[in-house]
Design a protein around this motif. Sequence first.
Motif, PDB file in Angstrom:
ATOM      1  N   VAL A 228      -0.662 -11.525 -23.109  1.00 49.51           N
ATOM      2  CA  VAL A 228       1.200 -11.422 -22.144  1.00 49.51           C
ATOM      3  C   VAL A 228       0.548  -9.476 -21.610  1.00 49.51           C
ATOM      4  CG1 VAL A 228       3.161 -10.365 -21.592  1.00 49.51           C
ATOM      5  CG2 VAL A 228       2.524 -12.195 -23.141  1.00 49.51           C
ATOM      6  N   GLY A 229       0.552  -8.939 -20.556  1.00 47.44           N
ATOM      7  CA  GLY A 229       0.455  -8.635 -20.059  1.00 47.44           C
ATOM      8  C   GLY A 229       1.361  -7.558 -19.062  1.00 47.44           C
ATOM      9  N   THR A 230       1.762  -5.945 -18.957  1.00 49.70           N
ATOM     10  CA  THR A 230       2.306  -5.417 -18.087  1.00 49.70           C
ATOM     11  C   THR A 230       1.523  -4.641 -17.143  1.00 49.70           C
ATOM     12  OG1 THR A 230       3.310  -3.630 -19.874  1.00 49.70           O
ATOM     13  CG2 THR A 230       4.218  -5.281 -19.810  1.00 49.70           C
ATOM     14  N   GLY A 231       2.221  -3.742 -16.075  1.00 48.43           N
ATOM     15  CA  GLY A 231       1.957  -3.244 -15.204  1.00 48.43           C
ATOM     16  C   GLY A 231       2.547  -2.830 -14.094  1.00 48.43           C
ATOM     17  N   TYR A 232       2.567  -0.861 -14.067  1.00 45.68           N
ATOM     18  CA  TYR A 232       2.928  -0.463 -13.110  1.00 45.68           C
ATOM     19  C   TYR A 232       2.323   0.350 -12.263  1.00 45.68           C
ATOM     20  CZ  TYR A 232       6.517   3.925 -12.398  1.00 45.68           C
ATOM     21  OH  TYR A 232       7.746   4.541 -11.867  1.00 45.68           O
ATOM     22  N   ASP A 233       2.780   0.422 -11.391  1.00 42.58           N
ATOM     23  CA  ASP A 233       1.984   1.846 -10.097  1.00 42.58           C
ATOM     24  C   ASP A 233       2.698   1.966  -9.020  1.00 42.58           C
ATOM     25  OD1 ASP A 233      -0.300   2.117  -9.040  1.00 42.58           O
ATOM     26  OD2 ASP A 233      -0.513   1.222  -7.348  1.00 42.58           O
ATOM     27  N   ASP A 271      -2.715  -4.741 -12.602  1.00 44.87           N
ATOM     28  CA  ASP A 271      -2.967  -4.290 -13.869  1.00 44.87           C
ATOM     29  C   ASP A 271      -2.292  -4.930 -15.466  1.00 44.87           C
ATOM     30  OD1 ASP A 271      -4.150  -2.056 -13.394  1.00 44.87           O
ATOM     31  OD2 ASP A 271      -2.533  -0.662 -13.329  1.00 44.87           O
ATOM     32  N   ALA A 272      -1.892  -5.432 -14.536  1.00 47.90           N
ATOM     33  CA  ALA A 272       0.016  -6.466 -15.893  1.00 47.90           C
ATOM     34  C   ALA A 272      -1.522  -7.550 -16.363  1.00 47.90           C
ATOM     35  CB  ALA A 272       0.367  -7.663 -15.246  1.00 47.90           C
ATOM     36  N   GLY A 278      -6.955  -7.705 -21.545  1.00 53.78           N
ATOM     37  CA  GLY A 278      -7.640  -6.800 -22.365  1.00 53.78           C
ATOM     38  C   GLY A 278      -8.378  -5.894 -21.932  1.00 53.78           C
ATOM     39  N   ALA A 279      -8.694  -5.773 -20.601  1.00 51.85           N
ATOM     40  CA  ALA A 279      -9.645  -5.383 -19.895  1.00 51.85           C
ATOM     41  C   ALA A 279      -9.906  -4.727 -18.526  1.00 51.85           C
ATOM     42  CB  ALA A 279     -10.390  -6.693 -18.753  1.00 51.85           C
ATOM     43  N   GLY A 280      -8.854  -3.691 -19.317  1.00 47.92           N
ATOM     44  CA  GLY A 280      -8.908  -1.978 -18.958  1.00 47.92           C
ATOM     45  C   GLY A 280      -7.702  -1.967 -17.833  1.00 47.92           C
ATOM     46  N   ALA A 305      -9.142  -9.891 -10.846  1.00 45.40           N
ATOM     47  CA  ALA A 305      -8.251 -10.205 -11.777  1.00 45.40           C
ATOM     48  C   ALA A 305      -7.984 -11.910 -12.365  1.00 45.40           C
ATOM     49  CB  ALA A 305      -7.449  -9.371 -12.362  1.00 45.40           C
ATOM     50  N   VAL A 306      -8.033 -12.456 -11.052  1.00 41.72           N
ATOM     51  CA  VAL A 306      -7.514 -14.347 -11.596  1.00 41.72           C
ATOM     52  C   VAL A 306      -8.723 -14.982 -11.933  1.00 41.72           C
ATOM     53  CG1 VAL A 306      -6.831 -16.298 -10.910  1.00 41.72           C
ATOM     54  CG2 VAL A 306      -5.510 -13.832  -9.804  1.00 41.72           C
ATOM     55  N   SER A 307     -10.436 -14.484 -11.367  1.00 39.21           N
ATOM     56  CA  SER A 307     -11.224 -14.883 -11.917  1.00 39.21           C
ATOM     57  C   SER A 307     -11.968 -14.352 -13.068  1.00 39.21           C
ATOM     58  CB  SER A 307     -12.631 -14.765 -11.350  1.00 39.21           C
ATOM     59  OG  SER A 307     -12.515 -13.096 -11.142  1.00 39.21           O
ATOM     60  N   LEU A 308     -11.115 -13.122 -13.631  1.00 42.14           N
ATOM     61  CA  LEU A 308     -11.765 -12.720 -14.890  1.00 42.14           C
ATOM     62  C   LEU A 308     -11.038 -13.887 -16.006  1.00 42.14           C
ATOM     63  CD1 LEU A 308     -11.816  -8.993 -14.578  1.00 42.14           C
ATOM     64  CD2 LEU A 308     -13.551 -10.367 -14.488  1.00 42.14           C
TER      65      LEU A 308
END
Length: 382
Positions: A228-233, A271-272, A278-280, A305-308
């Motif tokens: 799980v990841g979160t993002g904010y911009d 970012d999420a 865990g890739a910055g 990001a999807v490819s990573l």
Amino acid sequence: MDSAPTSAFAAVIVAAGAGLRAGQSLPKQFARWRGKPVIRHSAEAFARAGATPIVVAIPAGADETATAALGGIPGVRLVAGGATRQASVRAALEALAADGPRAVLIHDAARPLVPPGVIARLVDALAVHPAAIPVLPVADSLAAADGDVMGAPASREALRRVQTPQAFDFAAILAAHRGWRGAADAGDDAQVARAAGMDVVMVEGDEALHKLTYAADFAAAGPLPLRVGTGYDVHRLAAGEDLWLGGVRIDHSHGLAGHSDADVAIHALVDALLGALGAGDIGTHFPPSDPQWRGAASDRFLAHAVSLAAEAGYAIGNVDLTIICEAPKIGPHRAAMRTRLAQLLGCAEDRVSIKATTTEKLGFTGRSEGIAAQAVATLVLD
């Protein structure tokens, strides 16, 4: 808190077995566990604790595999093991004889995690005892087995679970191995020491010294099934700019200003995803100082990001995106955004949620100075 051992000592790692029960494609001591070969974990732990040299008993013909697994660790030497564990230890001790270390710790490679506190307790114990082993109490009730029938109960208070590494005065344990009579089938070196009349003191062990034995032990340390990841911009609104949100161009009096197309919704989503891996963050992969990203479409960032995620073995679980602004109204564009983001993410539309809210005229978004977005993304093991 345990202090690091201060006395110089050597280490022996027994890694000459076949490791077939672990169900790996190669002996378990060379299989990968938590990102590196099993054997490398304990070898690195001994090197950090100051062990020198570190003699590793390996299967005959496994020099290339062992060298690749242990490359770069100082003080490591390889020796061919024997037909039994005891024979492998004897070969490693003989290889240390010319060094004449004061003490030696003997360890099974199948126990990859070696807490420094255990090493410290063992080495400290050798200051007054010729041998020391780490042990843990037995928590379960015990009973003898009479075939498939329960036999007499056993007293767990008098029993201990014995672990490795086990620590010995080097000259004494070498003499004990040389003086062993009969088949070389002792279960561990403490048994060899006791047979030679040595007193073996017990110190506190550690649950981290769990022995990898079965395939399930490796599966438990594999990739996380869910991440799980979160993002904010945030981007400011400016006249004369195009407004891109969620991969969709929206007619509006102002657009978002930024180095790329400033799609704040996609940036939060990128970012999420990167956070889940865990890739910055997006700036790590697409720095604003790099001119090649000036005016770039943000869908390129999302595709990256999807490819990573795919390379790491993950698929999109779901994403939840919230856009925060006073204007434009998001509702009329929600369906188009959802369709576009699902295309970019390579997932079904029902895995994409888009919401919008205002800040009730408060703050920079309330004053229509900018637009903010926050996102949550889950990745599932594919």
